[in-house]
Each structure stands twice: as structure tokens, then as C-alpha cells.
Design a protein around this motif. Structure first.
Motif, mmCIF file in Angstrom:
data_model
loop_
_atom_site.group_PDB
_atom_site.id
_atom_site.type_symbol
_atom_site.label_atom_id
_atom_site.label_comp_id
_atom_site.label_asym_id
_atom_site.label_seq_id
_atom_site.Cartn_x
_atom_site.Cartn_y
_atom_site.Cartn_z
ATOM 1 N N CYS A 9 4.956 -11.198 -0.549
ATOM 2 C CA CYS A 9 3.780 -11.067 0.304
ATOM 3 C C CYS A 9 2.817 -12.222 0.076
ATOM 4 O O CYS A 9 2.774 -13.174 0.854
ATOM 5 C CB CYS A 9 3.155 -9.709 -0.029
ATOM 6 N N GLY A 21 -2.330 -7.915 1.809
ATOM 7 C CA GLY A 21 -1.733 -6.968 2.737
ATOM 8 C C GLY A 21 -1.916 -5.498 2.422
ATOM 9 O O GLY A 21 -2.563 -4.755 3.157
ATOM 10 N N GLN A 22 -1.328 -5.061 1.309
ATOM 11 C CA GLN A 22 -1.334 -3.641 0.995
ATOM 12 C C GLN A 22 -2.699 -3.210 0.487
ATOM 13 O O GLN A 22 -3.443 -4.010 -0.095
ATOM 14 C CB GLN A 22 -0.292 -3.349 -0.092
ATOM 15 N N ARG A 75 4.458 -7.820 11.803
ATOM 16 C CA ARG A 75 3.907 -6.470 11.960
ATOM 17 C C ARG A 75 3.318 -6.188 13.321
ATOM 18 O O ARG A 75 2.956 -7.078 14.056
ATOM 19 C CB ARG A 75 2.766 -6.287 10.960
HETATM 20 MO MO LIG Z 1 2.401 -7.393 2.138
#
Ligand SMILES: [Mo]
Ligand SMILES: Nc1nc2c(c(=O)[nH]1)N[C@H]1C(S)=C(S)[C@@H](COP(=O)(O)OP(=O)(O)OC[C@H]3O[C@@H](n4cnc5c(=O)[nH]c(N)nc54)[C@H](O)[C@@H]3O)O[C@H]1N2
Ligand SMILES: Nc1nc2c(c(=O)[nH]1)N[C@H]1C(S)=C(S)[C@@H](COP(=O)(O)OP(=O)(O)OC[C@H]3O[C@@H](n4cnc5c(=O)[nH]c(N)nc54)[C@H](O)[C@@H]3O)O[C@H]1N2
Ligand code: SF4
Length: 674
Positions: free
Chosen positions: A135, A329-330, A568
Motif C-alpha cells: 500500500c 489507505g486503511q 478502488r
Molecule cells: Mo491500502
């Protein structure tokens, strides 16, 4: 009676705060929090539905042990005893480095701290890593080299007051919607927007300039922007002299990258590159927002340093209303890195190879710790394929669906002697496990998440853990069975972490109550740090990196004439284990698709929504065509959220040599009408 519990969204790294409404032990709804400094009363569609997966009937609630290929329910004691026994046996037979722990960026900071402590202190290995590898590991390695710290330099609150926002390889309206809303506010206030993205994403529709370059050509693009800026004397000469080093070396390379000379590689007209360069350089308050379009390449680290070059050449960093925003991201990927769920560092990026640091942790934990760096997730998989890894303990990550080159990952997992997966749903990875331990969702635990603006925020328990234990408690119970006891109470784990980590010294549950704290927080009464590198970079002088263009590991050829990129969409989240269980989200997009340009569709006689077979050197799948001029001729794009048509059978596991990130954003592919 409704109980209203303030907590933090479990999906993306924006970190919106909301309330969970609980009635009779069930969560009945989500209400945005207006006082939350991140979301200010806004939520995206995933946030509004964030309670639904929690109580879904598919939740795992009992430990499962596989016997003759079939999962059988077991009691907690039986399952935990069995896991501990197998871990001990494998460690005794092959040594600690045959085992690895994969932690979860979906879990809390306190749980990640416990997981890395468990790997190091209880198992005795530094083989600990998580999905940041796939990521933003390029951000950690790249910005660290350029600035001395691998996180966002500035804060969300500055965005609405920027004059110019350069969005490169980031799709904020879909992947970080509430930051996308902040960008919208900036536009309303008169900001100019530049989007550099191979697709005409929503932000590009409202941008002043859209540079639609080919995937994998960011370095020549940015070099050409720097070339033009310096040639036109638009660079920040005082800033370069006073705060940076290596400009001459940079120029030696960049002087050859004229906007005209990169036209053929990038597919972008020189005039457009010049306009963008001038707009970014001459706007008073300019920032750069980037994400995976930059990092997920075999040149991910170089791409990130290239962005840092552009920011430093123009002096648009190290002060308010400027900066570089890597959009983590997360929900807690920033935190999982900060907590040391990485093979080379403890919490706060303290190196495991530094003897003084190691002694400090050894003393606090009363155990001797391994001194050799551990393996990255990428290397663990390669070693497993080769037969050198024997056991993985995976928590909250679905590698089978989300790592590149699915068939390779399946071979890796099949080669293990023992696989434990701690999950809230039966993910594709969980199906491969020998033992599944049912974890607890965000709504069932106390702790903290750290969002993309380096802000620690509280996560609060709304309902009791469905399976009876939190992820942190499960780790502690296994650790105890291995003869190493750990404190599991989240606030105490937080205190232990801050006592051992200079940059988080002032972090405690009590201090996070109101609106969290942005790190560094180096003292008990320190107010937190909204902007880093003010006046001076963390590493002293910012370092320019002279970089040349290197094409992706796989480029189109006669046999595979397209560049396939992946990413995404708004309604689904990563492996989809949660969002596919929310009817309203599934209705908006029930299955996979492949975007292609109308000219490519016409050439091949492919009609709207017609099924096409997408093939790469690693695999193939069938998905309906979405024919759109939002994508350039010669480029294909697919999301990766659907486990029935798994996009990652196609992607390339070639990786960046520095940070080991996989090249999800460019590989060679072909399509056929079915
Ligand atoms: Mo990610
Ligand atoms: N709805 C939703 N939100 C999410 C997630 C989710 O799954 N769904 N996942 C979260 C996670 S884990 C992450 S890491 C973030 C990621 O957030 P983003 O990185 O913003 O999302 P992506 O769609 O992976 O990629 C961003 C953009 O990069 C572009 N791109 C592709 N190749 C290139 C290239 O070579 N150069 C450039 N400049 N651009 C390129 C794509 O067209 C895409 O628009 O999102 C987080 N938020
Ligand atoms: N083709 C392609 N593939 C990609 C990417 C891409 O751009 N293109 N992006 C990559 C990126 S950036 C990322 S971050 C990865 C993400 O990949 P993953 O981390 O594998 O994706 P998630 O769906 O977030 O998976 C997390 C798992 O954790 C579980 N879970 C959620 N909360 C909890 C919890 O509190 N406890 C426990 N025990 N489990 C929990 C979920 O059920 C889910 O199965 O995907 C990567 N894969
Ligand atoms: S923007 Fe991200 S953090 Fe905010 S509600 Fe949506 S998914 Fe959750």
C-alpha cells in the motif's frame, strides 16, 4: 433507551468520527459527529452503513479447527491450546524465523502493538508485517529518505484554504470521500486543481488541468515539470539553498527531461505539462495529494521521492498551507506502521538493529529479542513458495484476494505446515487455514486508530465481542500459553507503548478524549503536531533524489497489448468481506467489470456490458466491459473487490526492490470477446 457511543470509522484512512446507536445490545444506526475534527458531521456511504457488517449473520463466532479438510467448531480452550502447541512445535523444529505474524491495519494500535510484541517477545522473530507493504511502504521508504519522516506533512484542515492542489495517483472522491469533500471546499474557495491520473476520475472532471498520462510514467512527467519550473526560474531558490541538499545532482538528470522529450513516453502534450508546472509552482499555497497510483509500482519509492523533489524545488513543503499528503489507505494503516508492525522497527520507527533501542525493549519486556531484521510480507510469500516458511499467523488480512498474483499466494499458503487466520468473516484466506480464530470488529473493542493526518483517535466498545474475545485478548491468551504473559487492557497497552516510544510520549486514552492528537507528541503536555518539518526537515536538510524513468516490469507487447491498472471504487472496500454484506452497497455495484476505451471496444467488436476475457501471463477471468472515454486507448482498468471474479489472478507480483511493494498499477494484458 438508546446508548450513543462515539467511535471512529473502520474503513478508510480519513478517520471520520461517528456515533453508534445501541439499543438492547444491538447497534441500530450510525450518526455522524459534528464535533469530530476530521469529519465535521460528514460521512460517506460506507460510513453511514458501517454498523451493518458487524451484526451480519455470516460473522464468525466460534473457533474452527480443520480436520480432513473440513472445519469443525471447537471451544476457545481447545483451539487456543492447539494453536499454542503447534506454534511451539514448529518453533522447536525449525527455529523462530520459520514463523511469521501478519498483523491487521483494520485492528487498533493497541492490538498491533501486542501483535508485534507477540512476534518478537513470545515467538522470537522479527518476521512481522502487514498490508502497508502492498500500500504505502513506498511512502515510508521514500519520504523517509527525502524528508526524514514517512507520513503526511500537513493536516486536512489546511486543504480548504489551498490555492492549488495537485492530485496525482489518488482518487479522493471514491477512496477518501471526506477528504474529497475538503477538496471540493477548496474549489468553492477558488482553488485550482491539477489531476494527474490515467483515468478521468471525478476530481478530473472539476479540475483546471487533467494530465492523462500512461500508468507507470510519473517520473518522466514530474521530471519534466521540474525541468520547466527551473528553466523558467520559477523555483524557490532561497528554500533550495537554505533547507535542501543535492539540487545540482537532481538538475544533472532533470535537465534532459524537457516537456517535449517526455511526450511520447507519457502520452501528454508538452504544453499541458508546462501549464500544470507553472500553476503548481506559482500558486502561493500549493500542496500535493498522492496515493497508490504513485506507490504501487516497481518504482514506488522513486515515484514518492520524485514527488518530494517537486515539493522541495518549489518550496511547497515545511510550512502551513503547503505540503505532501500521502493518503494512507486503511483506517489504521498509519497506526500499524507507527506501532512497529514492520520487520525492521519497533513502535515509533525505532530500529530493531539498534542495540540501545533493543536493550530498552528487552528490559521493559524482560526477554531477549532478535537482532536481525525480519522478512517483509512479500519475502515471506516468496520464501513460503520455496518451502522455507512453515507457519503464518494472519490477523485481519485477506492475502488470497488482495495480494498480487493469486495463484502464487495460493501456492505459498499451501506450502505451510500450519496456518492460523484470525478473522471476522470467512475470507478466502481463512478458508485455507488450519485454525480460524474469530476476532472482534471495531464496534466490539476499545482502543485507538491513527488516520492519514497522523491523528490518534479513540475507538470505543459499543457491544460485547460476538465471539467473546477481542483480537488483543486472543493474542495475549496464546502468548500466555507460550509462557510469555502480556497485559491486554487497551489503555494500559497504550501507556506501555507511549512509555517506550519517544514520539508518542504524550499519548494516553485520557488525552485523546476530546479530538485525538496528531503525532509527534513528544511530551506528556505536548499539544500534538499538525504540521511537520516546520523550519527544518526531520532529517535536517531535505534531500533531492536524481531519478530516471524506468518502465514497469511488464510493458505491452504484441501478445499482451494493453496496460492493465487496478484500484478502488466508492461502494466497496478492499477484499469486500464487509461491503458485500451491506445490501445498499452491493446494489450499487454487485460485480466486477473492466473499463476500456470506446476505440478499443470498437476495434474488437465488444459491445456495452458484453463479457470479455481478460488475460495476463499469470491468469485470466471473465467480466463485463464498461466502455468509457474516461480511460485512454490502450489502457484497461479493473477494481479488485469481488471474490467471485478475483482481479488479482491477473496482477503482477513484481516488486519495488527497496520497499517490496507489488506492481498492482501496471501490467501487460489482453482482452477477447467471449
Ligand atoms: Mo491500502
Ligand atoms: N471506497 C473505498 N475506499 C478506500 C478503499 C477501498 O477499497 N474502497 N481502500 C483504502 C485503501 S487500503 C487505500 S490504500 C486507499 C487507496 O486510495 P487511492 O490510491 O486513491 O485508490 P486507487 O483506486 O487504488 O488508485 C488511485 C488512482 O491512481 C490512478 N492510477 C493508476 N495507475 C497510475 C499511475 O501509474 N500513475 C498515476 N499518477 N495514477 C495512477 C488510478 O486511476 C486511480 O484513480 O483507499 C482507501 N479507501
Ligand atoms: N489489484 C489490486 N489489489 C490490491 C490493491 C490494488 O490497488 N489493486 N491494493 C492493495 C492495498 S493498498 C491494500 S491495503 C490491500 C488490502 O488488503 P486486505 O487488508 O487483505 O483487505 P481488507 O478487505 O481490508 O481485509 C482485511 C480483512 O480483515 C478483516 N477484518 C476487518 N476488521 C477486522 C478486525 O477488527 N479484526 C479481525 N481479526 N479482522 C478484521 C476483514 O474481514 C477482511 O477479511 O489490498 C491490496 N490489493
Ligand atoms: S470517508 Fe472513510 S473514514 Fe469517512 S466515513 Fe467514508 S470510509 Fe469512513
Amino acid at each position: 433507551m438508546i446508548k450513543r457511543v462515539l467511535t471512529t470509522c473502520p474503513y478508510c484512512g480519513v478517520g471520520c468520527g461517528f456515533y453508534l446507536d445501541v439499543r438492547d445490545g444491538r447497534i441500530v444506526g450510525v450518526i455522524p459527529s459534528r464535533s469530530n475534527s476530521v469529519a465535521k458531521g460528514h460521512l460517506c456511504v460506507k460510513g453511514w452503513h458501517a454498523h451493518e457488517p458487524v451484526q451480519h449473520p455470516d460473522r464468525l463466532t466460534k473457533p474452527l479447527i480443520k480436520k480432513n479438510g473440513v472445519f469443525k467448531e471447537a471451544s476457545w480452550d481447545t483451539a487456543l491450546d492447539y494453536v499454542a502447541r503447534r506454534l511451539k512445535e514448529i518453533k522447536a523444529k525449525y527455529g523462530p524465523d520459520a514463523l511469521a505474524v501478519c498483523t491487521s491495519a483494520r485492528c487498533t494500535n493497541e492490538e498491533n502493538f501486542l501483535m508485534m510484541k507477540f512476534a518478537r517477545a513470545a515467538l522470537g522473530t522479527n518476521n512481522v508485517d502487514h498490508c502497508a507493504r502492498t500500500c504505502h511502504s513506498a511512502t515510508v521508504s521514500g519520504l523517509n529518505q527525502s524528508f526524514g519522516s514517512g507520513a503526511s506533512t500537513n493536516s486536512y484542515d489546511e486543504l480548504p484554504r489551498m490555492d492549488c492542489i495537485l492530485i496525482i495517483g489518488s482518487n479522493p472522491t471514491e477512496a477518501h470521500p471526506i477528504v474529497g469533500w475538503r477538496v471540493r471546499s477548496a474549489i468553492d474557495n477558488g482553488a485550482k486543481i491539477i489531476v494527474c491520473d490515467p483515468r478521468r476520475i471525478l476530481s478530473a472532471e472539476s479540475a483546471d488541468i487533467h494530465i492523462q498520462h500512461y500508468p507507470g510514467t510519473d517520473i518522466p512527467l514530474i521530471n519534466a515539470m521540474i525541468n520547466f519550473i527551473v528553466s523558467e526560474n520559477l523555483h524557490a531558490q532561497d528554500f533550495i539553498r537554505e533547507r535542501t541538499e543535492g539540487f545540482d545532482e537532481l538538475w544533472r538528470i532533470v535537465k534532459d527531461y524537457t516537456p517535449e522529450s517526455v511526450q511520447a513516453i507519457t502520452g501528454v502534450e508538452a504544453a499541458l505539462i508546462k501549464r500544470a508546472a507553472k500553476l503548481y509552482a506559482t500558486s502561493k499555497q500549493s500542496c500535493i495529494m498522492y496515493s497508490l497510483g504513485i506507490t504501487e509500482h516497481t518504482v514506488g519509492t522513486d515515484n514518492v521521492m520524485s514527488i518530494a523533489n517537486l515539493a522541495m524545488v518549489t518550496g511547497h513543503v515545511g510550512r502551513e498551507f503547503s505540503g505532501v499528503y500521502p493518503m494512507r489507505g486503511q483506517n489504521n494503516v498509519q497506526g500499524a506502521c507507527d506501532m512497529g508492525a514492520l520487520p525492521d522497527v519497533y513502535s515509533g520507527y525505532q530500529p530493531v538493529t539498534d542495540a540501545a533501542v533493543r536493550r530498552k525493549f528487552e528490559k521493559a519486556w524482560a526477554v531477549s529479542l532478535p537482532s536481525k531484521k525480519g522478512l517483509t510480507l512479500t519475502d515471506m510469500m516468496t520464501k513460503a513458495v520455496e518451502g522455507d516458511m512453515k507457519c503464518f499467523y494472519i490477523i485481519g488480512e485477506d492475502q488470497v484476494r488482495t495480494d498480487p498474483d493469486t495463484h502464487m499466494i495460493e501456492r505459498a499458503l499451501a506450502n505451510l505446515e500450519f496456518l492460523v487466520v484470525q478473522e471476522i468473516f470467512l475470507s478466502e484466506t481463512a478458508k485455507k487455514a488450519d485454525v480460524i480464530l474469530p476476532g472482534a470488529s471495531y464496534a466490539e473493542k476499545d482502543g485507538t486508530f491513527t488516520c492519514a493526518e497522523r491523528r490518534f483517535q479513540r475507538v470505543r466498545r459499543a457491544i460485547e465481542p460476538l465471539a467473546g474475545k477481542t483480537d488483543g485478548e486472543i493474542i495475549c491468551e496464546i502468548s500466555k500459553r507460550l509462557g510469555y504473559e502480556m497485559e491486554s487492557a487497551p489503555s494500559k497497552v497504550c501507556d506501555e507503548m507511549s512509555a517506550l516510544t519517544p514520539m508518542f510520549t504524550g499519548v494516553s486514552f485520557q488525552r485523546l478524549e476530546a479530538n485525538g492528537l496528531q503525532w509527534p507528541v513528544p511530551a506528556k503536555n505536548h499539544p500534538g503536531t499538525p504540521i511537520v518539518h516546520l523550519g527544518k526537515f526531520k532529517r535536517g536538510r531535505g534531500k533531492f533524489a536524481p531519478l530516471n524513468h524506468k518502465p514497469p516490469a511488464e510493458v505491452p507487447d504484441h501478445e499482451y497489448p494493453f496496460i492493465l491498472s487496478t484500484g478502488r471504487m466508492l461502494f466497496h472496500y478492499n477484499s469486500g468481506t464487509m461491503t458485500k454484506r451491506v445490501p445498499d452497497l452491493l446494489r450499487e455495484c454487485p460485480s466486477n467489470f473492466v473499463q476500456l476505451n470506446p476505440a478499443d471496444a470498437k476495434e474488437r467488436g465488444i459491445g456495452k456490458r458484453q463479457n470479455v476475457r481478460v488475460k495476463t501471463r499469470r491468469g485470466e477471468l471473465v467480466a463485463p466491459a464498461e466502455i468509457t472515454d474516461k480511460i485512454k486507448k490502450g489502457v484497461l482498468w479493473m477494481p479488485f473487490h469481488f471474490s467471485d471474479e478475483p482481479t488479482n489472478v491477473l496482477t503482477n507480483s513484481a516488486f519495488d526492490p527497496v520497499c517490496k511493494i507489488g506492481e498492482y498499477k501496471a501490467c501487460a494484458a489482453r482482452i477477447e470477446k467471449v
